[in-house]
Design a protein around this motif. Structure first.
Motif, PDB file in Angstrom:
ATOM      1  N   GLU A  13      28.696  49.686  37.906  1.00 21.31           N
ATOM      2  CA  GLU A  13      29.848  48.806  38.029  1.00 21.31           C
ATOM      3  C   GLU A  13      31.024  49.277  37.179  1.00 21.31           C
ATOM      4  O   GLU A  13      32.147  48.868  37.387  1.00 21.31           O
ATOM      5  N   ASP A  14      30.777  50.176  36.214  1.00 26.33           N
ATOM      6  CA  ASP A  14      31.875  50.715  35.410  1.00 26.33           C
ATOM      7  C   ASP A  14      32.492  51.958  36.032  1.00 26.33           C
ATOM      8  O   ASP A  14      33.412  52.542  35.474  1.00 26.33           O
ATOM      9  N   GLY A  15      31.961  52.408  37.172  1.00 27.27           N
ATOM     10  CA  GLY A  15      32.543  53.547  37.853  1.00 27.27           C
ATOM     11  C   GLY A  15      31.873  54.874  37.570  1.00 27.27           C
ATOM     12  O   GLY A  15      32.313  55.907  38.086  1.00 27.27           O
ATOM     13  N   HIS A  16      30.819  54.887  36.768  1.00 39.12           N
ATOM     14  CA  HIS A  16      30.115  56.137  36.494  1.00 39.12           C
ATOM     15  C   HIS A  16      28.956  56.335  37.477  1.00 39.12           C
ATOM     16  O   HIS A  16      28.259  55.386  37.821  1.00 39.12           O
ATOM     17  N   THR A  17      28.743  57.574  37.867  1.00 37.76           N
ATOM     18  CA  THR A  17      27.692  57.904  38.822  1.00 37.76           C
ATOM     19  C   THR A  17      26.500  58.535  38.107  1.00 37.76           C
ATOM     20  O   THR A  17      26.671  59.366  37.220  1.00 37.76           O
ATOM     21  N   LEU A  50      26.381  51.123  27.414  1.00 37.29           N
ATOM     22  CA  LEU A  50      26.066  50.121  28.425  1.00 37.29           C
ATOM     23  C   LEU A  50      26.561  50.519  29.800  1.00 37.29           C
ATOM     24  O   LEU A  50      26.155  49.951  30.791  1.00 37.29           O
ATOM     25  N   GLY A  51      27.440  51.509  29.829  1.00 32.07           N
ATOM     26  CA  GLY A  51      28.134  51.784  31.079  1.00 32.07           C
ATOM     27  C   GLY A  51      27.301  52.393  32.170  1.00 32.07           C
ATOM     28  O   GLY A  51      27.350  51.943  33.303  1.00 32.07           O
ATOM     29  N   HIS A  52      26.517  53.398  31.852  1.00 27.63           N
ATOM     30  CA  HIS A  52      25.826  54.121  32.900  1.00 27.63           C
ATOM     31  C   HIS A  52      24.615  53.365  33.417  1.00 27.63           C
ATOM     32  O   HIS A  52      23.884  52.755  32.655  1.00 27.63           O
ATOM     33  N   ALA A  53      24.414  53.452  34.711  1.00 24.19           N
ATOM     34  CA  ALA A  53      23.235  52.831  35.318  1.00 24.19           C
ATOM     35  C   ALA A  53      22.102  53.850  35.305  1.00 24.19           C
ATOM     36  O   ALA A  53      21.960  54.645  36.217  1.00 24.19           O
TER      37      ALA A  53
HETATM   38 CU   LIG Z   1      28.995  54.618  32.478  1.00 20.57          CU
END
Ligand SMILES: [Cu+2]
Length: 127
Positions: A111-115, A18-21
């Motif tokens: 929003e989790d800080g991953h680019t 769910l983390g990565h956009a």
């Molecule tokens: Cu992520």
């Protein structure tokens, strides 16, 4: 302890998934045609992004779809419109944008800080 492990692992993997956009869809699609210059390019992401730490740069490529993205063919920056829990980004083209190929080069901070980043190439063929 042993019984907690599977649940913990599931939580970890779910959080990562769910983390990565990631880019879910775009209008127009990559390689497709935008028929109206006043219609914004729309990107939909799987997760909310942080607009202040995300970048959307439009380059004009003329007749060459595969042209390199350079400082010289980059258009002046316009603030994108971010809606739908920060998952939808609308990037407007300049007024009187010329017909031809464009590239939207994007890099977003989830929003989790991953680019994540990518390039969408599309053709403007206004009437
Ligand atoms: Cu992520």
């Amino acid at each position: 302890m042993r019984s907690l492990l599977p649940g913990l692992l599931l939580l970890l993997f779910t959080g990562q998934a769910l983390g990565h956009a990631t880019l879910v869809e775009s209008q127009p699609d990559d390689g497709a045609t935008l028929e109206r210059a006043d219609e914004a390019v729309v990107l939909r992401y799987s997760e909310g992004i942080q607009p202040r730490f995300s970048d959307f740069a439009v380059h004009f490529l003329g007749d060459d779809k595969a042209a390199a993205l350079t400082h010289d063919n980059r258009l002046p920056r316009a603030a994108p419109e971010v809606t739908d829990r920060n998952q939808v980004v609308r990037v407007a083209l300049p007024e009187n944008a010329a017909d031809g190929w464009y590239a939207l080069d994007w890099e977003v901070l989830a929003e989790d800080g991953h680019t994540t980043s990518g390039t969408l190439r599309f053709r403007l063929a206004a009437e």
